[in-house]
Each structure stands twice: as C-alpha cells, then as structure tokens.
Design an enzyme around this catalytic site. Sequence first.
Site, PDB file in Angstrom:
ATOM      1  CG  ASN A   9      33.082  37.851 -40.844  1.00  0.00           C
ATOM      2  OD1 ASN A   9      34.189  38.368 -40.867  1.00  0.00           O
ATOM      3  ND2 ASN A   9      32.714  36.880 -41.677  1.00  0.00           N
ATOM      4  CE  LYS A  11      31.432  38.425 -44.600  1.00  0.00           C
ATOM      5  NZ  LYS A  11      30.549  37.913 -45.641  1.00  0.00           N
ATOM      6  CG  HIS A  95      33.144  32.953 -43.656  1.00  0.00           C
ATOM      7  ND1 HIS A  95      32.923  33.227 -44.987  1.00  0.00           N
ATOM      8  CD2 HIS A  95      32.206  33.633 -42.954  1.00  0.00           C
ATOM      9  CE1 HIS A  95      31.893  34.061 -45.081  1.00  0.00           C
ATOM     10  NE2 HIS A  95      31.432  34.312 -43.865  1.00  0.00           N
ATOM     11  CD  GLU A  97      32.882  35.852 -47.504  1.00  0.00           C
ATOM     12  OE1 GLU A  97      33.680  36.394 -46.702  1.00  0.00           O
ATOM     13  OE2 GLU A  97      31.693  36.208 -47.602  1.00  0.00           O
ATOM     14  CD  GLU A 167      28.096  32.756 -41.903  1.00  0.00           C
ATOM     15  OE1 GLU A 167      27.714  33.864 -41.507  1.00  0.00           O
ATOM     16  OE2 GLU A 167      29.192  32.560 -42.421  1.00  0.00           O
ATOM     17  N   GLY A 173      25.616  38.099 -47.994  1.00  0.00           N
ATOM     18  CA  GLY A 173      25.887  39.318 -48.753  1.00  0.00           C
ATOM     19  C   GLY A 173      24.950  39.541 -49.927  1.00  0.00           C
ATOM     20  CB  SER A 212      21.102  38.809 -45.823  1.00  0.00           C
ATOM     21  OG  SER A 212      21.927  38.731 -46.980  1.00  0.00           O
TER      22      SER A 212
HETATM   23  P1  PGA Z   1      26.310  38.972 -44.459  1.00  0.00           P
HETATM   24  O1  PGA Z   1      27.573  38.025 -44.136  1.00  0.00           O
HETATM   25  O2  PGA Z   1      25.685  39.324 -43.145  1.00  0.00           O
HETATM   26  O3  PGA Z   1      26.922  40.170 -45.149  1.00  0.00           O
HETATM   27  O4  PGA Z   1      25.394  38.212 -45.331  1.00  0.00           O
HETATM   28  C1  PGA Z   1      27.504  37.026 -43.149  1.00  0.00           C
HETATM   29  C2  PGA Z   1      28.809  36.287 -43.076  1.00  0.00           C
HETATM   30  O5  PGA Z   1      29.408  36.018 -44.122  1.00  0.00           O
HETATM   31  O6  PGA Z   1      29.306  35.951 -41.985  1.00  0.00           O
END
Ligand code: PGA
Length: 249
Positions: A9, A11, A95, A97, A167, A173, A212
């Site tokens: 992803n 983003k 997601h 976000e 998640e 992140g 992560s």
């Molecule tokens: P990350 O993000 O691997 O940077 O923690 C995962 C995601 O939001 O899909």
Amino acid sequence: MRQTIIAGNWKMNKTNDEAVELIQGLLGHEGDGEKVRMIVCPPYTALCDISRAINGSKIYLGAQNVYFEESGAYTGEIAPSMLLTIGVSYVIIGHSERREYFSETDQIVNDKVRLALKSGLIPIVCVGEVLEDRENGKTEEVVGAQIDGSLKGLNGDQMKKVVIAYEPVWAIGTGKTASPEMAQDVHRFIRDRLKNNFGDVAEKISILYGGSMKGSNAAELIAQPDIDGGLIGGASLKAEEFLKIINAV
Ligand code: PGA
C-alpha cells in the site's frame, strides 16, 4: 490451501516517475503469482503507467480506494469500472486512514464493497482497533462490529472473492508490530466470526496482517495458522525492503 498475498500500500507516496522506478525494481521477483501473490497499490495517478509496466508479469494491481456509485456528479471520485478498464484487479476498502481522516463508516465501506464485487474488483477490506480499544479490552467487540458492518448482506459466493486485512491502528506506521501470537488471536477471532456469518467459506478467505510488517518480522507473522499474508505500507516503498518480505514468505 489459502492464497498467500503480499500487498504493498504505497499510500500518498510516489510521483508517477518514482512509481515506475519502484515497479522496475520488483518486476521479475514476483514468482508465479499463485502460491504467493504480489499486489501493488500505487496512488491513482500512477495506476495507468504501473498497469502498462506490469503487463505480462505476475504482479497484480490494486487501487487504494473507490467510490460506491457507478458514475455521475461526484467530483473527485473514481468508479469501479474506471479502475477495471485500466487493469486494476484489487481495491483496498476501509483502510483505517480512510475511516479516520475521511469519516468512512462501516456503512460506506459496505456500500463500496458491494459495488466493487458487483463490478468485478476484489476488495481488500480493512479492520482494526485503536490503542484505546485494545487497552480497554474491546478489540474483539470493535473488530467484530467492523466485520459485521462492512460485509453486511454479502453471500457466501461473494465472500469467496473478499480479502480481509487486520490492521491494528496502533501498529500502522509506528514501528510497533503486534506479536505473532497477538495477531493470530485476532485473525482466529475474525475467521470464527466469518464462519458464524457466512459458513465454511471462512476457511478459504485470506486474512492479511498489516501494521509495521517488514522483512525481519514477516516470516514469523505469516507462519501463524490464520495469517495469510500482509498489507504493507512503509516497507513497500523501497523495492529491496518489499522483496525481503516476499523472500521471507
Ligand atoms: P505500515 O502500514 O506497514 O506502514 O505500518 C500498513 C498499512 O497501513 O496498510
């Protein structure tokens, strides 16, 4: 056997040129696309060029969002048919976000999932608790409600095509990963919930872990019985890091 999926992803990262450079570093390393499937989810602006670049390879293309109407006066939105006609097969829906910054509710996620499926896109439906939920012992309550609400009204045949991503929001992140056991517990809970809601098809649904994930922890996470792959943010932005995860599985 469930399919193992490793999805990147990206983003809101990568200009078109940067995206093409990244995909060049992945091409040829994706394997046969069956046992382990590599998916990349670039921003909308790079989808066309990435689609051309992966043509003939076993890398699959995903979008990061989609709208729940087929066409019309929805300035700034993108319909499933627009994605399908440029070679997109998967779409991330709900997601955290999107849920947090764009107020996406389970109802909106459900509307998007239903139109995506009807159109022929494979939804990657995201669920996960925030830190406060976890600390208050509410992980199962919150994740269970997201599963029920996001997938409401689907039948078993439709569910066969759905991919789930668990998640934990506190792990996205942040560098904090759920321990393999912690993640497995929630994955098992999700599979049981899917079984309760949709029956035996639950055993066939790939449930990815996200938060992560990186080369150094991917193998032990994916070794868990109900973890069928990963949705990777930060570590998908550099070819060598992403390939470490692919190689680990
Ligand atoms: P990350 O993000 O691997 O940077 O923690 C995962 C995601 O939001 O899909």
